[in-house]
Design a protein around this motif. Sequence first.
Motif, short mmCIF file in Angstrom:
data_model
loop_
_atom_site.label_atom_id
_atom_site.label_comp_id
_atom_site.label_asym_id
_atom_site.label_seq_id
_atom_site.Cartn_x
_atom_site.Cartn_y
_atom_site.Cartn_z
N ASN A 2 -6.70 27.45 -31.18
CA ASN A 2 -7.66 26.65 -30.42
C ASN A 2 -7.32 25.17 -30.52
O ASN A 2 -7.02 24.68 -31.61
N ILE A 3 -7.36 24.49 -29.39
CA ILE A 3 -7.15 23.04 -29.35
C ILE A 3 -8.29 22.41 -28.56
O ILE A 3 -9.06 23.11 -27.90
N LEU A 4 -8.36 21.11 -28.62
CA LEU A 4 -9.29 20.34 -27.80
C LEU A 4 -8.43 19.58 -26.81
O LEU A 4 -7.62 18.74 -27.20
N LEU A 5 -8.54 19.91 -25.51
CA LEU A 5 -7.73 19.29 -24.47
C LEU A 5 -8.61 18.42 -23.60
O LEU A 5 -9.50 18.92 -22.91
N ASN A 6 -8.38 17.11 -23.67
CA ASN A 6 -9.19 16.14 -22.92
C ASN A 6 -10.68 16.39 -23.12
O ASN A 6 -11.48 16.35 -22.18
N ALA A 11 -8.39 27.86 -25.71
CA ALA A 11 -7.71 28.86 -26.54
C ALA A 11 -6.33 29.08 -25.95
O ALA A 11 -6.19 29.30 -24.75
N LEU A 12 -5.30 29.01 -26.79
CA LEU A 12 -3.92 29.19 -26.36
C LEU A 12 -3.24 30.24 -27.21
O LEU A 12 -3.57 30.41 -28.37
N ALA A 13 -2.25 30.89 -26.60
CA ALA A 13 -1.41 31.79 -27.38
C ALA A 13 -0.43 30.93 -28.17
O ALA A 13 0.14 30.00 -27.64
N ALA A 14 -0.28 31.19 -29.43
CA ALA A 14 0.61 30.38 -30.28
C ALA A 14 1.99 31.00 -30.30
O ALA A 14 2.11 32.21 -30.19
N PRO A 15 3.04 30.28 -30.49
CA PRO A 15 3.14 28.83 -30.50
C PRO A 15 3.29 28.29 -29.08
O PRO A 15 3.82 28.97 -28.19
N VAL A 16 2.86 27.06 -28.87
CA VAL A 16 2.94 26.40 -27.57
C VAL A 16 3.47 24.98 -27.79
O VAL A 16 3.00 24.28 -28.68
N THR A 17 4.45 24.59 -26.98
CA THR A 17 4.96 23.22 -27.04
C THR A 17 4.21 22.37 -26.01
O THR A 17 3.52 22.89 -25.13
N VAL A 18 4.37 21.07 -26.12
CA VAL A 18 3.75 20.17 -25.15
C VAL A 18 4.26 20.49 -23.75
O VAL A 18 3.48 20.56 -22.80
N ASP A 19 5.57 20.73 -23.59
CA ASP A 19 6.13 21.10 -22.28
C ASP A 19 5.45 22.33 -21.71
O ASP A 19 5.13 22.38 -20.52
N GLN A 20 5.25 23.35 -22.53
CA GLN A 20 4.62 24.58 -22.07
C GLN A 20 3.17 24.34 -21.66
O GLN A 20 2.70 24.90 -20.66
N HIS A 46 8.65 16.20 -25.81
CA HIS A 46 7.69 17.22 -25.35
C HIS A 46 8.18 18.64 -25.61
O HIS A 46 7.39 19.50 -26.00
N ALA A 47 9.47 18.89 -25.40
CA ALA A 47 9.99 20.25 -25.57
C ALA A 47 10.04 20.67 -27.04
O ALA A 47 9.95 21.86 -27.35
N ALA A 52 -0.57 22.67 -32.85
CA ALA A 52 -1.12 23.44 -33.98
C ALA A 52 -2.61 23.67 -33.75
O ALA A 52 -3.26 22.94 -33.00
N ASP A 53 -3.13 24.69 -34.39
CA ASP A 53 -4.55 25.00 -34.30
C ASP A 53 -5.37 23.77 -34.69
O ASP A 53 -5.10 23.12 -35.70
N GLY A 54 -6.33 23.43 -33.85
CA GLY A 54 -7.22 22.31 -34.14
C GLY A 54 -6.75 20.97 -33.60
O GLY A 54 -7.46 19.97 -33.74
N ASP A 55 -5.56 20.92 -32.99
CA ASP A 55 -5.07 19.66 -32.45
C ASP A 55 -5.99 19.13 -31.35
O ASP A 55 -6.57 19.91 -30.58
N LYS A 56 -6.10 17.80 -31.30
CA LYS A 56 -6.83 17.12 -30.23
C LYS A 56 -5.79 16.50 -29.31
O LYS A 56 -5.06 15.59 -29.71
N VAL A 57 -5.72 17.02 -28.09
CA VAL A 57 -4.69 16.61 -27.14
C VAL A 57 -5.34 15.88 -25.97
O VAL A 57 -6.33 16.36 -25.40
N GLU A 58 -4.78 14.74 -25.64
CA GLU A 58 -5.21 13.98 -24.46
C GLU A 58 -4.03 13.88 -23.53
O GLU A 58 -2.93 13.50 -23.94
N ILE A 59 -4.25 14.22 -22.26
CA ILE A 59 -3.20 14.11 -21.24
C ILE A 59 -3.75 13.20 -20.15
O ILE A 59 -4.84 13.43 -19.61
#
Length: 66
Positions: A2-6, A11-20, A46-47, A52-59
């Motif tokens: 789980n991440i916080l996006l904007n 919920a995302l399948a792990a692992p996920v890169t920024v590019d993905q 990005h690639a 990681a679980d719990g990351d706070k991502v802003e795009i």
Amino acid sequence: MNILLNGEARALAAPVTVDQLLAAEGLGERRVAVEINGEIVPRGRHAQTALADGDKVEIVHALGGG
């Protein structure tokens, strides 16, 4: 994973890169700025940058105009 996006929980399948993540959000070809936990991630990393679980991502993507 789980991440916080904007500010919204995702919920995302792990692992996920920024590019993905960008590709999944339809932003793979756009000029964007990405911040993870308050730190800017340069486009060239990005690639290699995995989320990681719990990351706070802003795009933020640029809008043209004049």
